[in-house]
Design a protein around this motif. Structure first.
Motif, PDB file in Angstrom:
ATOM      1  N   PHE A 148       9.241  -6.790 -15.679  1.00 24.57           N
ATOM      2  CA  PHE A 148       8.069  -6.381 -15.243  1.00 24.57           C
ATOM      3  C   PHE A 148       7.994  -5.190 -14.367  1.00 24.57           C
ATOM      4  CE2 PHE A 148       6.881  -6.651 -10.735  1.00 24.57           C
ATOM      5  CZ  PHE A 148       8.032  -7.339 -10.376  1.00 24.57           C
ATOM      6  N   THR A 149       6.944  -4.458 -14.547  1.00 29.32           N
ATOM      7  CA  THR A 149       6.753  -3.427 -13.439  1.00 29.32           C
ATOM      8  C   THR A 149       5.270  -3.577 -12.820  1.00 29.32           C
ATOM      9  OG1 THR A 149       6.146  -1.723 -15.097  1.00 29.32           O
ATOM     10  CG2 THR A 149       8.566  -1.696 -14.153  1.00 29.32           C
ATOM     11  N   ILE A 150       5.132  -3.169 -11.929  1.00 29.09           N
ATOM     12  CA  ILE A 150       3.787  -3.474 -11.153  1.00 29.09           C
ATOM     13  C   ILE A 150       3.307  -1.879 -10.620  1.00 29.09           C
ATOM     14  CG2 ILE A 150       4.863  -4.291  -9.162  1.00 29.09           C
ATOM     15  CD1 ILE A 150       2.195  -5.949  -8.543  1.00 29.09           C
ATOM     16  N   PRO A 151       3.016  -1.147 -11.391  1.00 29.05           N
ATOM     17  CA  PRO A 151       2.344   0.407 -11.009  1.00 29.05           C
ATOM     18  C   PRO A 151       1.057   0.254 -10.271  1.00 29.05           C
ATOM     19  CG  PRO A 151       2.403   0.183 -13.237  1.00 29.05           C
ATOM     20  CD  PRO A 151       3.170  -0.736 -12.887  1.00 29.05           C
ATOM     21  N   ARG A 152       0.701   1.048  -9.434  1.00 24.19           N
ATOM     22  CA  ARG A 152      -0.649   1.094  -9.039  1.00 24.19           C
ATOM     23  C   ARG A 152      -0.967   2.460  -9.083  1.00 24.19           C
ATOM     24  NH1 ARG A 152      -1.003  -1.133  -3.231  1.00 24.19           N
ATOM     25  NH2 ARG A 152      -3.144  -0.421  -3.282  1.00 24.19           N
ATOM     26  N   ASP A 153      -2.153   2.952  -9.259  1.00 27.76           N
ATOM     27  CA  ASP A 153      -2.881   4.346  -9.409  1.00 27.76           C
ATOM     28  C   ASP A 153      -3.855   4.227  -8.535  1.00 27.76           C
ATOM     29  OD1 ASP A 153      -3.866   6.631 -10.116  1.00 27.76           O
ATOM     30  OD2 ASP A 153      -4.065   6.488 -12.221  1.00 27.76           O
ATOM     31  N   ASN A 154      -3.496   4.834  -7.203  1.00 28.47           N
ATOM     32  CA  ASN A 154      -4.407   4.959  -6.084  1.00 28.47           C
ATOM     33  C   ASN A 154      -5.625   5.870  -6.211  1.00 28.47           C
ATOM     34  OD1 ASN A 154      -3.237   2.825  -4.873  1.00 28.47           O
ATOM     35  ND2 ASN A 154      -1.869   4.643  -3.683  1.00 28.47           N
ATOM     36  N   ALA A 155      -5.503   6.847  -7.365  1.00 28.34           N
ATOM     37  CA  ALA A 155      -6.334   7.764  -7.699  1.00 28.34           C
ATOM     38  C   ALA A 155      -7.532   7.106  -8.523  1.00 28.34           C
ATOM     39  CB  ALA A 155      -5.950   9.097  -8.108  1.00 28.34           C
ATOM     40  N   ARG A 156      -7.137   6.168  -9.223  1.00 26.75           N
ATOM     41  CA  ARG A 156      -8.131   5.452 -10.005  1.00 26.75           C
ATOM     42  C   ARG A 156      -8.550   4.079  -9.553  1.00 26.75           C
ATOM     43  NH1 ARG A 156      -5.130   8.617 -13.803  1.00 26.75           N
ATOM     44  NH2 ARG A 156      -6.615   9.864 -15.193  1.00 26.75           N
ATOM     45  N   ASN A 157      -7.924   3.616  -8.485  1.00 22.09           N
ATOM     46  CA  ASN A 157      -8.072   2.406  -7.775  1.00 22.09           C
ATOM     47  C   ASN A 157      -7.907   1.237  -8.850  1.00 22.09           C
ATOM     48  OD1 ASN A 157      -9.261   3.450  -5.371  1.00 22.09           O
ATOM     49  ND2 ASN A 157     -11.194   3.066  -5.846  1.00 22.09           N
ATOM     50  N   THR A 158      -6.833   1.467  -9.701  1.00 15.06           N
ATOM     51  CA  THR A 158      -6.296   0.492 -10.304  1.00 15.06           C
ATOM     52  C   THR A 158      -4.833   0.000 -10.377  1.00 15.06           C
ATOM     53  OG1 THR A 158      -7.838   1.591 -12.047  1.00 15.06           O
ATOM     54  CG2 THR A 158      -6.086  -0.039 -12.972  1.00 15.06           C
ATOM     55  N   ALA A 183       0.787  -1.296  -0.044  1.00 10.72           N
ATOM     56  CA  ALA A 183       0.003  -0.076   0.034  1.00 10.72           C
ATOM     57  C   ALA A 183       0.797   1.162  -0.101  1.00 10.72           C
ATOM     58  CB  ALA A 183      -0.894   0.020   1.310  1.00 10.72           C
ATOM     59  N   GLY A 184       0.174   2.192  -0.367  1.00  6.42           N
ATOM     60  CA  GLY A 184       1.067   3.658  -0.416  1.00  6.42           C
ATOM     61  C   GLY A 184       1.666   3.865  -1.681  1.00  6.42           C
ATOM     62  N   ALA A 185       2.105   4.915  -2.103  1.00  7.56           N
ATOM     63  CA  ALA A 185       2.604   5.480  -3.069  1.00  7.56           C
ATOM     64  C   ALA A 185       4.141   6.219  -2.992  1.00  7.56           C
ATOM     65  CB  ALA A 185       1.625   6.157  -4.087  1.00  7.56           C
ATOM     66  N   PRO A 186       5.034   5.702  -3.677  1.00  8.67           N
ATOM     67  CA  PRO A 186       5.284   4.483  -4.383  1.00  8.67           C
ATOM     68  C   PRO A 186       5.188   3.344  -3.314  1.00  8.67           C
ATOM     69  CG  PRO A 186       7.465   5.613  -4.160  1.00  8.67           C
ATOM     70  CD  PRO A 186       6.283   6.242  -3.496  1.00  8.67           C
ATOM     71  N   GLY A 187       4.672   2.089  -3.369  1.00  5.56           N
ATOM     72  CA  GLY A 187       4.522   0.942  -2.799  1.00  5.56           C
ATOM     73  C   GLY A 187       5.810   0.067  -3.013  1.00  5.56           C
ATOM     74  N   GLN A 188       6.530  -0.288  -2.019  1.00  7.34           N
ATOM     75  CA  GLN A 188       7.489  -1.362  -2.207  1.00  7.34           C
ATOM     76  C   GLN A 188       7.104  -2.641  -2.868  1.00  7.34           C
ATOM     77  OE1 GLN A 188       9.295  -2.517   1.650  1.00  7.34           O
ATOM     78  NE2 GLN A 188      10.844  -3.392   0.577  1.00  7.34           N
ATOM     79  N   THR A 189       7.819  -3.251  -3.824  1.00 10.26           N
ATOM     80  CA  THR A 189       7.324  -4.099  -4.682  1.00 10.26           C
ATOM     81  C   THR A 189       8.191  -5.436  -4.119  1.00 10.26           C
ATOM     82  OG1 THR A 189       8.739  -3.516  -6.505  1.00 10.26           O
ATOM     83  CG2 THR A 189       6.620  -2.740  -6.433  1.00 10.26           C
ATOM     84  N   ARG A 190       7.740  -6.701  -4.423  1.00 10.11           N
ATOM     85  CA  ARG A 190       8.608  -7.911  -4.680  1.00 10.11           C
ATOM     86  C   ARG A 190       8.179  -8.692  -5.627  1.00 10.11           C
ATOM     87  NH1 ARG A 190       5.756  -8.454   0.429  1.00 10.11           N
ATOM     88  NH2 ARG A 190       4.310 -10.127   0.120  1.00 10.11           N
ATOM     89  N   ASP A 191       8.873  -9.548  -6.237  1.00  9.26           N
ATOM     90  CA  ASP A 191       8.636 -10.145  -7.394  1.00  9.26           C
ATOM     91  C   ASP A 191       8.973 -11.663  -7.315  1.00  9.26           C
ATOM     92  OD1 ASP A 191      11.578  -8.895  -9.306  1.00  9.26           O
ATOM     93  OD2 ASP A 191      11.373 -10.275  -7.447  1.00  9.26           O
ATOM     94  N   HIS A 192       8.369 -12.511  -8.339  1.00  9.34           N
ATOM     95  CA  HIS A 192       8.596 -13.797  -8.396  1.00  9.34           C
ATOM     96  C   HIS A 192       9.988 -14.063  -9.220  1.00  9.34           C
ATOM     97  CE1 HIS A 192       7.902 -18.158  -9.644  1.00  9.34           C
ATOM     98  NE2 HIS A 192       7.444 -18.273  -8.536  1.00  9.34           N
ATOM     99  N   ASN A 193      10.759 -15.085  -8.891  1.00 10.41           N
ATOM    100  CA  ASN A 193      11.958 -15.255  -9.496  1.00 10.41           C
ATOM    101  C   ASN A 193      11.957 -15.543 -10.851  1.00 10.41           C
ATOM    102  OD1 ASN A 193      13.458 -15.196  -7.154  1.00 10.41           O
ATOM    103  ND2 ASN A 193      13.397 -17.314  -6.770  1.00 10.41           N
ATOM    104  N   SER A 194      10.802 -15.926 -11.423  1.00  9.18           N
ATOM    105  CA  SER A 194      10.542 -16.192 -12.876  1.00  9.18           C
ATOM    106  C   SER A 194      10.400 -14.911 -13.809  1.00  9.18           C
ATOM    107  CB  SER A 194       9.462 -17.227 -13.314  1.00  9.18           C
ATOM    108  OG  SER A 194       8.160 -16.601 -12.998  1.00  9.18           O
ATOM    109  N   VAL A 195      10.100 -13.938 -13.211  1.00 16.02           N
ATOM    110  CA  VAL A 195       9.698 -12.414 -13.950  1.00 16.02           C
ATOM    111  C   VAL A 195      10.591 -11.486 -13.463  1.00 16.02           C
ATOM    112  CG1 VAL A 195       7.297 -13.393 -14.079  1.00 16.02           C
ATOM    113  CG2 VAL A 195       8.132 -11.910 -12.140  1.00 16.02           C
ATOM    114  N   ARG A 196      11.654 -11.657 -12.732  1.00 13.00           N
ATOM    115  CA  ARG A 196      12.475 -10.795 -12.198  1.00 13.00           C
ATOM    116  C   ARG A 196      13.078  -9.938 -13.460  1.00 13.00           C
ATOM    117  NH1 ARG A 196      15.453 -12.276  -7.104  1.00 13.00           N
ATOM    118  NH2 ARG A 196      13.290 -11.917  -6.394  1.00 13.00           N
TER     119      ARG A 196
END
Length: 117
Positions: free
Chosen positions: A69-79, A53-66
């Motif tokens: 990818f990026t995993i942005p979130r737009d809290n203003a758009r709930n997306t 939660a929060g912006a920017p949120g801390q991310t962690r990933d699965h080894n196969s996709v390291r």
């Protein structure tokens, strides 16, 4: 009620890129950790990446996709988004963006990604 609607899945060529979206409603999106999972044919569902939660949120990933990818979130758009790069046929799967609201975990219907060699 909680709703999660994934979209953006498509058929792409290996090496290509894709951005998936997850529109959330029915809960306070900005205050919850969100994740992307995928499930290939005949395989178990497994986590791809997580963003706190929060912006920017801390991310962690699965080894196969390291690194692919990026995993942005737009809290203003709930997306929530999942930007996948350098796609490989092994990335072919259904993709989901669940949220855990204790004691339950809620899932959307998923979006399908197919990567051709």
């Amino acid at each position: 009620q909680v709703q999660l609607v994934e979209s953006g899945g498509a058929v792409v060529q290996a090496g290509g890129s894709l951005r998936l979206s997850c529109a959330a409603s029915g809960f306070s999106f900005r205050t919850y950790t969100m994740s992307w999972y995928h499930q290939g044919l005949g395989k178990e569902r497994e986590v791809v990446a997580t963003i706190a939660a929060g912006a920017p949120g801390q991310t962690r990933d699965h080894n196969s996709v390291r690194g692919r990818f990026t995993i942005p979130r737009d809290n203003a758009r709930n997306t929530l988004y999942l930007q996948r790069n350098s796609l490989h046929p092994d990335d072919t799967a259904w993709y989901y963006c669940p949220v855990r609201l204790p004691p339950a975990r809620f899932w959307g219907q998923g979006t399908q990604v197919t990567v051709h060699a």
